[in-house]
Motif scaffolding. Structure first.
Motif, mmCIF file in Angstrom:
data_model
loop_
_atom_site.group_PDB
_atom_site.id
_atom_site.type_symbol
_atom_site.label_atom_id
_atom_site.label_comp_id
_atom_site.label_asym_id
_atom_site.label_seq_id
_atom_site.Cartn_x
_atom_site.Cartn_y
_atom_site.Cartn_z
ATOM 1 N N GLY A 101 -4.875 0.280 3.908
ATOM 2 C CA GLY A 101 -3.676 1.112 3.812
ATOM 3 C C GLY A 101 -3.856 2.403 4.588
ATOM 4 N N HIS A 102 -3.262 3.448 4.051
ATOM 5 C CA HIS A 102 -3.422 4.825 4.501
ATOM 6 C C HIS A 102 -2.523 5.229 5.669
ATOM 7 C CE1 HIS A 102 -5.322 8.704 4.449
ATOM 8 N NE2 HIS A 102 -5.767 8.588 5.681
ATOM 9 N N GLY A 144 -6.766 4.908 -3.613
ATOM 10 C CA GLY A 144 -6.544 5.589 -2.350
ATOM 11 C C GLY A 144 -6.851 7.067 -2.463
ATOM 12 N N SER A 173 0.840 -1.188 0.000
ATOM 13 C CA SER A 173 0.000 0.000 0.000
ATOM 14 C C SER A 173 0.876 1.239 0.000
ATOM 15 C CB SER A 173 -0.893 0.003 1.246
ATOM 16 O OG SER A 173 -1.778 1.099 1.222
ATOM 17 N N ASP A 174 0.280 2.343 -0.316
ATOM 18 C CA ASP A 174 0.927 3.653 -0.160
ATOM 19 C C ASP A 174 2.303 3.711 -0.788
ATOM 20 O OD1 ASP A 174 -1.092 5.139 1.604
ATOM 21 O OD2 ASP A 174 -0.865 3.211 2.624
ATOM 22 N N SER A 204 4.134 0.840 4.174
ATOM 23 C CA SER A 204 4.541 1.416 2.899
ATOM 24 C C SER A 204 5.987 1.029 2.604
ATOM 25 C CB SER A 204 4.415 2.944 2.930
ATOM 26 O OG SER A 204 4.969 3.504 1.750
ATOM 27 N N ASP A 225 -3.266 4.273 -3.120
ATOM 28 C CA ASP A 225 -2.234 5.310 -3.164
ATOM 29 C C ASP A 225 -1.036 4.889 -4.002
ATOM 30 O OD1 ASP A 225 -3.751 7.203 -1.911
ATOM 31 O OD2 ASP A 225 -2.518 7.360 -0.117
ATOM 32 N N ALA A 283 -6.632 -4.441 -6.769
ATOM 33 C CA ALA A 283 -6.347 -3.122 -6.193
ATOM 34 C C ALA A 283 -7.599 -2.288 -5.994
ATOM 35 C CB ALA A 283 -5.372 -2.367 -7.101
ATOM 36 N N HIS A 331 -8.740 1.244 1.158
ATOM 37 C CA HIS A 331 -7.590 2.100 1.471
ATOM 38 C C HIS A 331 -7.750 2.675 2.868
ATOM 39 C CE1 HIS A 331 -4.113 4.596 1.039
ATOM 40 N NE2 HIS A 331 -4.827 5.665 1.350
ATOM 41 N N HIS A 352 -2.921 -4.467 -3.718
ATOM 42 C CA HIS A 352 -2.489 -3.089 -3.442
ATOM 43 C C HIS A 352 -3.658 -2.319 -2.849
ATOM 44 C CE1 HIS A 352 -0.699 0.843 -3.805
ATOM 45 N NE2 HIS A 352 0.383 0.354 -4.396
ATOM 46 N N ALA A 353 -3.456 -1.802 -1.633
ATOM 47 C CA ALA A 353 -4.520 -1.100 -0.908
ATOM 48 C C ALA A 353 -4.525 0.401 -1.176
ATOM 49 C CB ALA A 353 -4.401 -1.380 0.594
ATOM 50 N N CYS A 373 -2.442 -4.298 7.622
ATOM 51 C CA CYS A 373 -1.976 -3.096 6.928
ATOM 52 C C CYS A 373 -0.529 -3.370 6.529
ATOM 53 C CB CYS A 373 -2.052 -1.857 7.817
ATOM 54 S SG CYS A 373 -1.494 -0.364 6.946
#
Length: 176
Positions: free
Chosen positions: A111-112, A56, A7-8, A130, A35, A53, A84, A32-33, A127
């Motif tokens: 993510g996030h 984000g 993610s991110d 990144s 961003d 995916a 996300h 892919h979460a 999570c």
């Protein structure tokens, strides 16, 4: 099945960074979460043919139109949810647990927050942090293995820059 959750990435480049490309190449699925930030980054991941995916909050408008906000998929009888945002804090995962229950999934990947988390209760929350822009952590991904209806997950650190706080903390520790 080996799933790599990421993610991110916040990349503008059209290549997957060499610091974790070998990990991506060696998996069955990439989740892919959100961003990616740019279409070029998304296309680099999508070109692997392994990508699931969501978009984000930092993704450009084209990606927000292309990718869903939430995604549910199944692997070996296990229901996965992908979003996300959903966490305001890594300290209180209650809203994420409720979101997983609302989505009727066994595992919720989100993510996030740019910081890794693997938490298990009646659902599993993951999570991946990144790999390129970590917060209060080293750059990382999460490897999820699904075999015969069982799940195992672990954080995998990758090469790259840690967040400034982690570097500062290590420096203080080394001085003492």
């Amino acid at each position: 099945m080996k799933i790599i959750a990421v993610s991110d990435t916040h990349l503008k480049a059209d290549i997957i960074p060499p610091t974790f490309k070998n990990i991506i190449d060696d998996c069955d699925m990439i989740v892919h979460a959100g961003d990616f930030t740019t279409m070029e980054c998304y296309q680099a991941f999508n070109s692997t043919g392994k990508l699931k995916a969501v978009h984000g909050n930092s993704d450009d408008s084209e990606l927000k139109r292309l990718l869903p906000e939430k995604l549910i998929f199944e692997v070996d009888g296990i229901r996965f949810g992908l979003v996300h945002e959903g966490a305001l804090s890594i300290m209180d995962t209650t809203p994420l647990r409720y979101l997983a229950l609302e989505m009727e999934v066994d595992v919720l990947i989100f993510g996030h927050i740019h910081r890794p988390l693997i938490e298990q209760s009646d659902v599993i929350l993951i999570c991946p942090g990144s790999p390129t822009s970590p917060r209060l952590s080293d750059p990382c991904l999460v490897e999820i293995n699904v075999e015969n209806g069982n799940i195992s997950a672990k954080v995998i650190e990758v090469e790259g820059h840690s967040c400034g706080f982690i570097d500062f903390s290590r420096k203080l520790k080394d001085e003492n």
